[in-house]
Write a protein that holds these residues in place. Sequence first.
Motif, mmCIF file in Angstrom:
data_model
loop_
_atom_site.group_PDB
_atom_site.id
_atom_site.type_symbol
_atom_site.label_atom_id
_atom_site.label_comp_id
_atom_site.label_asym_id
_atom_site.label_seq_id
_atom_site.Cartn_x
_atom_site.Cartn_y
_atom_site.Cartn_z
ATOM 1 N N ILE A 249 -8.084 -27.402 -26.586
ATOM 2 C CA ILE A 249 -7.101 -26.627 -25.936
ATOM 3 C C ILE A 249 -7.501 -26.450 -24.343
ATOM 4 C CG2 ILE A 249 -6.303 -24.042 -25.944
ATOM 5 C CD1 ILE A 249 -6.428 -24.359 -28.850
ATOM 6 N N ASN A 250 -8.842 -26.184 -24.264
ATOM 7 C CA ASN A 250 -9.401 -26.082 -22.743
ATOM 8 C C ASN A 250 -8.954 -27.435 -21.986
ATOM 9 O OD1 ASN A 250 -11.066 -23.411 -21.874
ATOM 10 N ND2 ASN A 250 -11.158 -23.483 -24.161
ATOM 11 N N MET A 251 -9.205 -28.650 -22.575
ATOM 12 C CA MET A 251 -8.767 -29.677 -21.998
ATOM 13 C C MET A 251 -7.427 -29.991 -21.723
ATOM 14 S SD MET A 251 -11.251 -32.533 -23.255
ATOM 15 C CE MET A 251 -11.090 -33.599 -21.956
ATOM 16 N N ALA A 252 -6.490 -29.512 -23.067
ATOM 17 C CA ALA A 252 -5.115 -29.938 -23.008
ATOM 18 C C ALA A 252 -4.506 -29.199 -21.418
ATOM 19 C CB ALA A 252 -4.646 -29.431 -24.207
ATOM 20 N N VAL A 253 -4.684 -27.797 -21.369
ATOM 21 C CA VAL A 253 -3.995 -27.464 -20.317
ATOM 22 C C VAL A 253 -3.796 -27.853 -18.768
ATOM 23 C CG1 VAL A 253 -3.630 -25.256 -18.999
ATOM 24 C CG2 VAL A 253 -4.212 -25.023 -21.427
ATOM 25 N N ASN B 57 -13.832 -27.702 -17.812
ATOM 26 C CA ASN B 57 -13.403 -26.649 -18.493
ATOM 27 C C ASN B 57 -14.275 -27.060 -19.903
ATOM 28 O OD1 ASN B 57 -11.741 -25.169 -17.059
ATOM 29 N ND2 ASN B 57 -9.927 -25.999 -17.631
ATOM 30 N N ALA B 58 -14.118 -28.450 -20.443
ATOM 31 C CA ALA B 58 -14.546 -28.565 -21.890
ATOM 32 C C ALA B 58 -16.139 -28.629 -21.786
ATOM 33 C CB ALA B 58 -14.273 -30.133 -22.119
ATOM 34 N N SER B 59 -16.868 -28.728 -20.777
ATOM 35 C CA SER B 59 -18.357 -28.717 -20.917
ATOM 36 C C SER B 59 -19.122 -27.377 -21.436
ATOM 37 C CB SER B 59 -18.861 -28.916 -19.209
ATOM 38 O OG SER B 59 -18.519 -27.473 -18.473
ATOM 39 N N LEU C 213 -7.409 -38.167 -11.553
ATOM 40 C CA LEU C 213 -8.895 -38.142 -11.424
ATOM 41 C C LEU C 213 -9.084 -36.455 -11.213
ATOM 42 C CD1 LEU C 213 -9.743 -40.732 -9.032
ATOM 43 C CD2 LEU C 213 -10.760 -40.485 -11.180
ATOM 44 N N LEU C 214 -8.351 -35.720 -10.621
ATOM 45 C CA LEU C 214 -8.360 -34.297 -10.139
ATOM 46 C C LEU C 214 -8.203 -33.670 -11.540
ATOM 47 C CD1 LEU C 214 -6.712 -33.554 -6.817
ATOM 48 C CD2 LEU C 214 -8.839 -32.983 -7.251
ATOM 49 N N PHE C 215 -7.014 -33.690 -12.317
ATOM 50 C CA PHE C 215 -6.841 -32.918 -13.227
ATOM 51 C C PHE C 215 -7.647 -33.223 -14.587
ATOM 52 C CE2 PHE C 215 -3.308 -31.869 -10.984
ATOM 53 C CZ PHE C 215 -2.851 -30.668 -11.188
ATOM 54 N N TYR C 216 -8.114 -34.348 -14.534
ATOM 55 C CA TYR C 216 -9.189 -35.091 -15.664
ATOM 56 C C TYR C 216 -10.481 -34.310 -15.606
ATOM 57 C CZ TYR C 216 -12.099 -38.047 -18.595
ATOM 58 O OH TYR C 216 -12.980 -38.598 -19.433
#
Length: 204
Positions: free
Chosen positions: A110-114, A149-151, A140-143
Amino acid sequence: MNEEQDYIRDIAQIRSIMERSSKFLSLAGWAGIMAGLYALTGAYVAYTVFEFNPDELIYSSTQSANLPKVILVALFVLFLAISTAIFLSSNKAAKRGEKLWNALVKRLLINMAVPLITGGLLIIILIAKGFIGLMAPFALLFYGIALYNASQFTYEEIKSLGLIQIGLGLFSTYFVAYGLVCWALGFGVAHIAYGIYMHYWYER
């Protein structure tokens, strides 16, 4: 002396249990390596076969004639990377006696999806407006933001990988001509280096 060793062992076990319950630790280093190899292959095909290397923000209709094919290559690379990550991480989770899908993985996704969905929609808008030169930088930026966020739900090293992607994204947004090179460095080289590090540090 024995009691002290027992205490240390108990503390280590408690720490391991707490870490497993708060962090997703089934990410496979080989998944990063393979994702990087897929990305480098995709960048090579886009550059050599389809002559795709935006050096300006807006492409003319003739320059963007191969764009649909380049997008298909990128989607195929994404499919291979995700499939490989699921397969290898599932095997790693099974060896650890864990399930790949749980509440922790759900929060991570979920934190990666947004940021990923937001970035994907923005890239579609940019393509529709003809700003082809910003495709790679914004990817690159959004990834990178998604990884940052996922860390908090997985290995701390993911944060560094995210910051590298963000840095390359910002650089290539300003120097558009280096967009494809930065994309290859971020999704390719950085993933391979991360995967090798994770494999030798955590999995050997």
